[in-house]
Design a protein around this motif. Structure first.
Motif, mmCIF file in Angstrom:
data_model
loop_
_atom_site.group_PDB
_atom_site.id
_atom_site.type_symbol
_atom_site.label_atom_id
_atom_site.label_comp_id
_atom_site.label_asym_id
_atom_site.label_seq_id
_atom_site.Cartn_x
_atom_site.Cartn_y
_atom_site.Cartn_z
ATOM 1 N N TRP A 297 0.527 -2.648 -10.764
ATOM 2 C CA TRP A 297 0.751 -1.203 -10.759
ATOM 3 C C TRP A 297 2.103 -0.897 -11.410
ATOM 4 N N ARG A 298 2.068 -0.104 -12.468
ATOM 5 C CA ARG A 298 3.295 0.368 -13.098
ATOM 6 C C ARG A 298 3.573 1.794 -12.652
ATOM 7 N N GLY A 299 4.846 2.151 -12.603
ATOM 8 C CA GLY A 299 5.229 3.506 -12.243
ATOM 9 C C GLY A 299 6.713 3.574 -12.009
ATOM 10 N N GLU A 300 7.132 4.523 -11.184
ATOM 11 C CA GLU A 300 8.540 4.685 -10.854
ATOM 12 C C GLU A 300 8.718 4.829 -9.348
ATOM 13 N N LEU A 301 9.759 4.215 -8.829
ATOM 14 C CA LEU A 301 10.199 4.394 -7.448
ATOM 15 C C LEU A 301 11.656 4.812 -7.481
ATOM 16 N N GLU A 302 11.958 5.864 -6.778
ATOM 17 C CA GLU A 302 13.325 6.385 -6.753
ATOM 18 C C GLU A 302 13.867 6.583 -8.170
ATOM 19 N N GLY A 303 12.974 7.012 -9.074
ATOM 20 C CA GLY A 303 13.378 7.326 -10.446
ATOM 21 C C GLY A 303 13.588 6.123 -11.336
ATOM 22 N N ARG A 304 13.213 4.926 -10.878
ATOM 23 C CA ARG A 304 13.423 3.710 -11.656
ATOM 24 C C ARG A 304 12.086 3.017 -11.943
ATOM 25 N N ALA A 305 11.975 2.432 -13.125
ATOM 26 C CA ALA A 305 10.737 1.781 -13.545
ATOM 27 C C ALA A 305 10.467 0.542 -12.716
ATOM 28 N N VAL A 306 9.244 0.431 -12.225
ATOM 29 C CA VAL A 306 8.843 -0.730 -11.435
ATOM 30 C C VAL A 306 7.446 -1.172 -11.843
ATOM 31 N N VAL A 307 7.139 -2.403 -11.508
ATOM 32 C CA VAL A 307 5.773 -2.907 -11.555
ATOM 33 C C VAL A 307 5.542 -3.665 -10.259
ATOM 34 N N LEU A 308 4.445 -3.363 -9.580
ATOM 35 C CA LEU A 308 4.111 -3.961 -8.290
ATOM 36 C C LEU A 308 2.980 -4.956 -8.471
ATOM 37 N N ALA A 309 3.043 -6.065 -7.740
ATOM 38 C CA ALA A 309 1.975 -7.066 -7.810
ATOM 39 C C ALA A 309 1.944 -7.869 -6.524
ATOM 40 N N LEU A 310 0.784 -8.467 -6.256
ATOM 41 C CA LEU A 310 0.629 -9.396 -5.134
ATOM 42 C C LEU A 310 0.721 -10.818 -5.680
ATOM 43 N N SER A 311 1.445 -11.658 -4.977
ATOM 44 C CA SER A 311 1.729 -13.000 -5.484
ATOM 45 C C SER A 311 0.528 -13.930 -5.438
ATOM 46 N N GLY A 312 -0.384 -13.707 -4.496
ATOM 47 C CA GLY A 312 -1.349 -14.740 -4.187
ATOM 48 C C GLY A 312 -0.696 -15.749 -3.263
ATOM 49 N N MET A 313 -1.491 -16.589 -2.610
ATOM 50 C CA MET A 313 -0.958 -17.534 -1.632
ATOM 51 C C MET A 313 -0.689 -18.885 -2.278
ATOM 52 N N PRO B 23 1.716 6.586 -11.621
ATOM 53 C CA PRO B 23 1.124 5.268 -11.417
ATOM 54 C C PRO B 23 0.103 4.904 -12.491
ATOM 55 N N GLN B 24 0.095 3.644 -12.857
ATOM 56 C CA GLN B 24 -0.858 3.128 -13.835
ATOM 57 C C GLN B 24 -1.295 1.746 -13.390
ATOM 58 N N ARG B 25 -2.586 1.580 -13.139
ATOM 59 C CA ARG B 25 -3.115 0.289 -12.690
ATOM 60 C C ARG B 25 -3.595 -0.508 -13.893
ATOM 61 N N ASN C 212 0.809 -1.213 0.000
ATOM 62 C CA ASN C 212 0.000 0.000 0.000
ATOM 63 C C ASN C 212 0.843 1.264 0.000
ATOM 64 N N THR C 213 1.874 1.306 0.837
ATOM 65 C CA THR C 213 2.694 2.515 0.897
ATOM 66 C C THR C 213 3.565 2.662 -0.337
ATOM 67 N N LEU C 214 3.985 1.540 -0.922
ATOM 68 C CA LEU C 214 4.772 1.614 -2.150
ATOM 69 C C LEU C 214 3.916 2.118 -3.316
ATOM 70 N N VAL C 215 2.676 1.635 -3.387
ATOM 71 C CA VAL C 215 1.767 2.133 -4.426
ATOM 72 C C VAL C 215 1.566 3.638 -4.262
ATOM 73 N N ALA C 216 1.414 4.078 -3.013
ATOM 74 C CA ALA C 216 1.212 5.503 -2.758
ATOM 75 C C ALA C 216 2.424 6.337 -3.155
ATOM 76 N N ARG C 217 3.599 5.725 -3.149
ATOM 77 C CA ARG C 217 4.830 6.433 -3.496
ATOM 78 C C ARG C 217 5.133 6.420 -4.994
ATOM 79 N N LEU C 218 4.384 5.653 -5.771
ATOM 80 C CA LEU C 218 4.670 5.538 -7.197
ATOM 81 C C LEU C 218 4.546 6.890 -7.912
#
Length: 256
Positions: free
Chosen positions: A34-50, A23-25, A14-20
């Motif tokens: 979620w695609r975006g940038e963290l610390e000026g670098r391209a990232v994509v965030l995801a939840l793995s599932g269990m 951001p593009q969902r 949640n906090t990483l998404v807020a920092r993007l």
């Protein structure tokens, strides 16, 4: 170069998404990315599932659909190694599937077709993540609410630490002392000095091995994988694990 940050729990992202930045969902394979940038670098965030299958599906999508050039996993785990305590973090050196057993066709724990039971994480990426983890725990007592969620008074607890070694995964939530003891004893007797147990990382390691993608993982120890744990898990995730994950990921991104 896109870095994928894969997490086990939504609270960790949640906090990483807020920092993007920018951001593009997007949705794919029934999952949100979620695609975006963290610390000026391209990232994509995801939840793995269990579980291993869900984690393999998500990591494959990150590579095939989103062009991830490296994957970093954050999550929680049960500590089973000596000196691995609640509030510590473990950066994986390699992974093993503790429920893999194709014997007598293959030795116990060996992954059929791979001629090995342990899959190594990327050394360079893991070194960066371990440095970030050590920086995080060095300031943990004064920065995070450890006293309210970790058993025992601070004076009676060992300082939180960062460890580096074997993590094992399986499609079973290990939460009984006798089961944790049997698991650890069998692995250690076979030369596998396990530090922590969880449910997803080995599957991600195998996918990344197949694709030749660097992989690293860090797990915050939320319990000792036994029935004597006294940690309020939701509160621990909110007060400690999620904040550890945020600090470690941001520090890692700065070092890439």
């Amino acid at each position: 170069m896109t870095t994928a940050i894969l997490s086990a729990l939504p609270e960790e992202q949640n906090t990483l998404v807020a920092r993007l930045a920018h951001p593009q969902r997007m949705t794919h394979a029934g999952r949100a990315f979620w695609r975006g940038e963290l610390e000026g670098r391209a990232v994509v965030l995801a939840l793995s599932g269990m579980g291993k299958v869900a984690a393999a599906t998500t990591s494959t999508a990150l590579i095939e659909r989103f062009g991830a050039a490296r994957i970093v996993f954050t999550g929680v785990a049960g500590g089973v190694g000596d000196g691995v305590n609640v509030g510590d973090v473990v950066v994986a050196e390699d992974y093993l599937q503790h429920d893999m057993d194709a014997s007598p066709l293959f030795p116990r724990w060996e992954v059929p077709g791979y001629a090995r039971s342990r899959l190594r994480c990327d050394a360079a990426l893991s070194a960066i993540l371990l440095e970030a983890a050590r920086d995080c725990v060095s300031s943990a007592e004064r920065r995070f609410d450890l006293q309210s969620v970790i058993p025992g008074p601070p004076a009676g607890r060992a300082p939180v630490s960062a460890h580096h070694g074997l993590v094992v995964s399986g499609d079973r939530f290990v939460c009984a002392a006798d089961e944790a003891h049997r698991l650890r004893s069998a692995l250690v007797d076979a030369g596998h000095a396990v530090l922590a147990v969880e449910m997803e990382g080995a599957a991600v390691a195998q996918v990344c091995y197949d694709y030749g993608i660097p992989f690293a993982a860090v797990r915050t120890i939320s319990d000792r994988a036994d029935d004597a744990a006294h940690v309020d898990f939701p509160r621990f995730v909110q007060a400690v694990a999620s904040r550890y994950a945020e600090q470690m990921v941001l520090a890692m991104m700065q070092k890439l």
